[in-house]
Design a protein around this motif. Structure first.
Motif, PDB file in Angstrom:
ATOM      1  N   TRP A 122       0.849  -1.184   0.000  1.00 23.41           N
ATOM      2  CA  TRP A 122       0.000   0.000   0.000  1.00 23.41           C
ATOM      3  C   TRP A 122       0.879   1.226   0.000  1.00 23.41           C
ATOM      4  CZ3 TRP A 122       1.212  -2.794   4.310  1.00 23.41           C
ATOM      5  CH2 TRP A 122       1.771  -2.092   5.392  1.00 23.41           C
ATOM      6  N   GLU A 131      -9.452   6.768  -0.046  1.00 25.47           N
ATOM      7  CA  GLU A 131      -8.937   5.523   0.528  1.00 25.47           C
ATOM      8  C   GLU A 131      -9.187   4.354  -0.437  1.00 25.47           C
ATOM      9  OE1 GLU A 131      -7.479   4.540   3.581  1.00 25.47           O
ATOM     10  OE2 GLU A 131      -7.651   2.441   2.992  1.00 25.47           O
ATOM     11  N   GLY A 132      -8.129   3.598  -0.733  1.00 26.22           N
ATOM     12  CA  GLY A 132      -8.281   2.428  -1.594  1.00 26.22           C
ATOM     13  C   GLY A 132      -8.033   2.671  -3.075  1.00 26.22           C
ATOM     14  N   LEU A 162      -6.271   3.119  -6.563  1.00 26.67           N
ATOM     15  CA  LEU A 162      -5.006   2.540  -7.033  1.00 26.67           C
ATOM     16  C   LEU A 162      -4.116   3.660  -7.567  1.00 26.67           C
ATOM     17  CD1 LEU A 162      -3.432  -0.118  -7.515  1.00 26.67           C
ATOM     18  CD2 LEU A 162      -4.322  -0.076  -9.865  1.00 26.67           C
ATOM     19  N   ALA A 190       0.221   0.844  -6.089  1.00 27.66           N
ATOM     20  CA  ALA A 190      -0.183   0.468  -4.735  1.00 27.66           C
ATOM     21  C   ALA A 190      -1.511   1.130  -4.411  1.00 27.66           C
ATOM     22  CB  ALA A 190       0.886   0.903  -3.727  1.00 27.66           C
ATOM     23  N   ARG A 191      -2.284   0.486  -3.552  1.00 31.51           N
ATOM     24  CA  ARG A 191      -3.551   1.080  -3.106  1.00 31.51           C
ATOM     25  C   ARG A 191      -3.284   2.110  -2.014  1.00 31.51           C
ATOM     26  NH1 ARG A 191      -7.656  -0.369  -6.085  1.00 31.51           N
ATOM     27  NH2 ARG A 191      -7.357  -2.387  -7.089  1.00 31.51           N
ATOM     28  N   ARG A 237      -3.674   4.234   1.264  1.00 32.76           N
ATOM     29  CA  ARG A 237      -4.146   4.318   2.650  1.00 32.76           C
ATOM     30  C   ARG A 237      -3.954   5.771   3.092  1.00 32.76           C
ATOM     31  NH1 ARG A 237      -4.955   1.108   6.829  1.00 32.76           N
ATOM     32  NH2 ARG A 237      -6.559   0.445   5.359  1.00 32.76           N
ATOM     33  N   SER A 254      -7.953   0.104   1.161  1.00 37.46           N
ATOM     34  CA  SER A 254      -6.699  -0.642   1.084  1.00 37.46           C
ATOM     35  C   SER A 254      -6.673  -1.695   2.189  1.00 37.46           C
ATOM     36  CB  SER A 254      -5.533   0.330   1.263  1.00 37.46           C
ATOM     37  OG  SER A 254      -4.540  -0.234   2.076  1.00 37.46           O
ATOM     38  N   SER A 255      -5.906  -2.768   1.972  1.00 35.54           N
ATOM     39  CA  SER A 255      -5.846  -3.838   2.971  1.00 35.54           C
ATOM     40  C   SER A 255      -4.742  -3.604   3.998  1.00 35.54           C
ATOM     41  CB  SER A 255      -5.618  -5.174   2.267  1.00 35.54           C
ATOM     42  OG  SER A 255      -4.421  -5.103   1.512  1.00 35.54           O
TER      43      SER A 255
END
Lengths: 820, 160
Positions: free
Chosen positions: A682, A697-698, A700, A712-713, A715, A784-785
């Protein structure tokens, strides 16, 4: 017995305690597959390896396999506790991906072979090159993850046998500045602090040190102090809103690359207000006047401008540091991997030195390490140092070492400082290093500017040997791959940041034909025919204990003296802190008591370097500066970083780590609980920067620098405005590209980083690249994870909390009197 | 009184040192430490040139404050060429030659500072003496860097 989801609660339950009290015990354990302690065949003593804290643990074995771990209640370091990586990371040992046979390159492909063929290929090429070019063609790039016995043997082979100056470890990326800062101030490596200083301190200052994620158990100790009576004040210097920053009394978030400016301003305030121990400074130090003069111009207002930190916050932090009665200072990558690394880390030493806060309970400096055995790489001479902190520019030290090794002094290269890792890769790039033997590290992901590193490693003219436990990105590029045993499958010792030595015993057999690194190295030496000056084999031992006994002799009389330690003594109880001598058979908790240092010219490890240019200080200069072995107060001017934001690259990129992963994830991604907690890369950005660009948020993003691009996603986190953060753990071994990006976009943070290093410590700079971020696609509300429990905690929207569930439940056993 | 001669000569030699350092930086872009450190070292000499020009005014001199520091098209070409040719072993020999040259230049500047300090003491010029005391150590650090780097680089370049 209470079970706790240790992914959701990385630091577990509180056991509060007050200043000067003993940290209560709490035994953490995790066994796989619903097993209980009754199912375990035997417990085998060891310590933790996926960080540098050195927590004592026992390995649970059932039917010849590792099935779990349990913290050692008697150990001085952890009092029974374990972190999430320790509880779950051992599962990687049992992974079906383990290398079980040697591999050799045939027709562009790596194919399985037998040990004889593989070793003959390695030794054959080494001999050819020694004949043709000599030792300057041969290099060794090792790690901070082997055992002391293995480093000592490797250093002997390389320095004493082959006679090459090209030996370094990936410790160059993690701990080189720690060693350099100690060598500058105390003229020798050796940690002034002890973990028990946490029990006594009234102020704990963490400089670029996200202890909550890098040394979870040490942070647990701090949390327990914070939850107890009379808690310490905490100062945090970090551009991110880390768990440490959230717990801090004062959080300073400077612009990346401005640490020296900030430190000089803190020292400016401390000196201006007279918060110094004049008697201590007069009796035990040299160089104070120089410091006073240097920092005179660095007022909080000047620093506020450069660092973008409010002047009042700087004053407040200085006041807390200046009025501390027991000050513990700790430093890590935020300083070590940033611009002017050594100069900044040395100023932290200076605060404790001018305040006379060393060698007493609660008064210490911990120049931290990143890896479990990095301390041993430094001690045993497998990085850019000689064994037992010997000084390469002191001829009598070389003679001593030659005597221990029974070789001629000329055989040991000491005409210049040992070649550091970045220079080694440079020599390979220009073609004069033609053989590189890599042990237990993954430069194809961890070094800066990966496209360049891949190009160097892939050269036909470079013979690359990789000794590892998995087929890493680097191994994919090798000519020969040697399958190694890992922790739990071999015996050896290792030492943590506060000089605590642990024995790690073999619990199970390694998979397939994998062999202990020590056995492979000894085999290499014998096949190479390395001899001492009497024609006897150079390496005189054949097992870990023999190597340890050899090391003890080598360390005798030096600062890191192990001479009164034995494997037997290390069995059963707690780890033991060096120096451990006949005079101090149980080890030594604190060094530098009463202002006594190891800095006397004939004894010291280093005469130091110029903090700005890195030029070594000569023996004559050092003798003039510090004839009687005091602490050396070294001042440094601030210089702006070399790559600054521009119109095309408006952000500053810093890379870093997360609590749930270690290094390039070769082990942690193979532990399901850890992988699930942080499954993909992320990028962090502040809420204001995201709002300016309408990023959510999230989304790409593509992050780019002049050197590469990464997807990266996003955050949206508490990172300071103007800064992007990328975790460096994610490479390609579990991606289609296997060792490189499959398309044009990578995911390894080091695609972006700059090839540049601190001239004094030679540590690469990972925290000051100029970068751009653009959106590739927006997500409709899918976050994002990235973990929510750590420095990547979201500051916007509703992001589900990071949880491990029942699979991540570990047992906590509190000491009887502590159950309330 | 030949004070102005000492200032003028030092100004000239410091200015030349800036060019030596920056030229070296451009020729060795593939040697990352050399590339960056020479630029940092050049900052010191740039400051010295400016300070000498300022103090020169008090002694009737009209000296240039600027050194023409930023890289132009030619320098950028040199950097690109350095990146390109940096993958050949000969680049180590070129570096040795440049470090040797730098050491001699910086040592020359160091001597000039000594001369200036002597003159300043003889003429009881406090401001000049102060300037020499502040700048000369930086010149020595430049020379020491060249010397240290030379020692470090020599073996690999010459025995390989």
């Amino acid at each position: 017995m209470p079970r706790v989801d240790r992914i959701a609660e990385p630091w577990g339950s509180r056991t509060p305690y007050g200043p000067g009290e003993t940290w209560p015990t709490r035994v953490d354990s995790y066994l796989a597959g619903g097993l209980t302690e009754d199912d375990v065949d035997r417990w085998v003593q060891s310590a933790t390896i996926l960080h540098s804290n050195g927590d004592g643990l026992d390995i649970a074995v059932k039917d010849g396999r590792i099935v779990g771990v349990r913290g050692r209640e008697v150990d001085r370091v952890n009092h029974g506790r374990l972190g999430p990586k320790d509880l779950f990371g051992w599962q990687a040992n049992n992974s079906p991906d383990r290398l079980t046979k040697p591999l050799i390159r045939e027709n562009e492909r790596l194919v399985e072979t037998d040990w004889d063929t593989a070793m003959n290929a390695v030794v054959g090429r080494a001999k050819e090159l020694l004949e043709e070019q000599g030792p300057s063609a041969i290099s060794f790039y090792t790690t901070g993850q082997l055992f002391l016995e293995e480093y000592y043997t490797l250093g002997l082979i390389a320095h004493g046998g082959i006679g090459t100056n090209h030996v370094d470890g990936n410790t160059r990326l993690c701990t080189a500045t720690a060693a350099a800062a100690l060598k500058e101030t105390f003229a020798s490596d050796g940690q002034p602090g002890s973990y028990t200083d946490v029990d006594h301190a009234d102020v704990i200052a963490l400089y670029g040190h996200n202890m909550a994620e890098t040394q979870t158990v040490l942070w647990t100790r701090v949390l327990d102090r914070l939850a107890g009576q009379n808690p310490p004040k905490v100062i945090c210097v970090d551009p991110r809103l880390t768990p440490v920053a959230r717990a801090a009394t004062v959080h300073l978030a400077p612009r990346p690359g401005t640490n020296v400016m900030l430190m000089n301003a803190l020292l400016h305030e401390i000196i201006r207000n007279g918060w110094i121990d004049r008697a201590y400074v007069d009796a035990h130090t040299v160089g104070f006047d120089e410091l006073e003069k240097q920092v005179a111009d660095y007022s909080p207002e000047v620093a506020a401008e450069v660092c973008d930190v409010p002047a009042d916050q700087i004053r407040e932090a200085a006041r807390i540091l200046g009025s501390a009665e027991r000050l513990l200072s700790t430093v890590l990558q935020g300083f070590y991997q940033s611009h002017q690394a050594t100069a900044a880390a040395v100023q932290v030493n200076n605060i404790n030195v001018v305040r006379g806060m060393l060698g007493k309970p609660g008064c210490g400096v911990l120049q931290m390490n990143g890896q479990p055995t990095a301390q041993n790489t430094r001690e045993a001479g497998a990085d850019g140092d000689l064994p037992a902190f010997r000084n390469w520019s002191n001829d009598s030290h070389i003679q001593e070492l030659a005597k221990v090794w029974n070789i001629e002094p000329m055989q040991i290269p000491h005409y210049a400082p040992p070649t550091h890792a970045m220079q080694m890769f440079r020599y390979a790039e220009e073609g004069s290093v033609r053989f590189m033997y890599v042990t237990a590290t993954n430069p194809a992901v961890s070094l800066p500017e990966l496209e360049r590193i891949r190009a160097i490693l892939a050269q036909e003219r470079l013979f690359l040997v990789v000794q590892d436990i998995f087929l890493s990105e680097t191994a994919h590029l090798a000519d020969v791959v040697l399958p190694a045993a890992t922790w739990g499958e071999k015996t050896g010792t290792f030492t943590n940041v506060d000089r605590t030595v642990h024995l790690s015993e073999k619990a199970v057999e390694p998979p397939g034909e994998a062999r202990a690194d020590l056995d492979i190295l000894i085999d290499f030496a014998h096949r190479l025919g390395l001899k001492d000056k009497d024609g006897q084999p150079l390496v005189k031992w054949s097992d870990p204990e023999g190597a340890f006994e050899g090391w003890k002799e080598c360390s005798r009389g030096r600062p890191c003296d192990y001479s009164a330690m034995t494997y037997d003594k290390l069995r059963g109880g707690s780890g033991i802190q060096w120096p451990c001598t006949d005079e101090h058979p149980d080890g030594t908790e604190r060094i530098y008591t009463d202002g006594q240092f190891w800095s006397e010219p004939s004894y010291c490890e280093s005469y130091g370097r110029d903090l700005v240019t890195g030029a070594p200080v000569s023996e004559t200069e050092y003798k003039a500066l510090n004839p009687t072995g005091n602490a050396v107060i070294k001042a440094a001017e601030y210089l702006p970083p070399h790559e600054l934001p521009s119109e095309d690259y408006p952000f500053q990129l810093i890379t870093g780590r997360t609590l749930y992963h270690f290094h390039t994830r070769t082990k942690t991604a193979r532990a399901p609980q850890l992988q699930a907690a942080a499954p993909e890369v992320w990028v962090e950005m502040s809420a204001s920067d995201a709002a300016d660009r309408s990023f959510a948020e999230g989304d790409l993003l593509e992050v780019s620098t002049p050197r590469g691009r990464v997807q990266a996603r996003l955050r949206i986190s508490g990172v300071r405005p103007g800064v992007l953060f990328l975790p460096f753990h994610y490479g390609y071994w579990d991606e289609p590209g296997e060792h490189e990006p499959a398309g044009t976009e990578g995911r390894a943070a080091n695609e972006l980083t700059i090839t540049e290093w601190d001239p004094a410590s030679k540590q690469p700079i990972f925290k000051t690249a100029a970068a751009q971020a653009t959106r590739l696609e927006s997500t409709s509300g899918v976050p994002s994870s990235a973990p929510t429990t750590t420095g990547s905690r979201p500051v916007t929207g509703s992001v589900p909390e990071t949880r491990g569930g029942t699979a991540a439940e570990a047992v906590e056993t509190l000491a009887a009197e502590e159950i309330r | 009184m030949k004070l102005h001669l000492a200032i003028e000569e030092l100004h000239r030699s410091e200015k030349h040192l800036v060019h030596v350092l920056l030229g070296m930086s451009d020729r060795h872009k593939a040697e990352h430490e050399v590339f960056h450190v020479t630029r940092d070292l050049a900052r010191w000499s740039t400051d010295h040139v400016r300070d000498l020009a300022a103090i020169g005014q008090l002694y009737g001199l009209d000296l240039d404050q600027e050194t023409g520091g930023e890289p132009g098209a030619l320098e950028r070409l040199q950097q690109a060429a350095s990146d390109l040719f940096g993958r050949r072993p000969e680049s180590g020999l070129l570096l040795l030659a440049d470090l040797r040259h730098l050491y001699r230049e910086a040592s020359g500047v160091s001597l000039d500072w000594e001369l200036l300090a002597q003159v300043a003491q003889g003429a009881r010029k406090q401001d000049l003496l102060k300037l020499a005391e502040r700048c000369h150590p930086e010149t020595l650090r430049q020379a020491r860097w060249a010397n240290g780097k030379l020692k470090e680089a020599a073996t690999q370049a010459l025995v390989s």
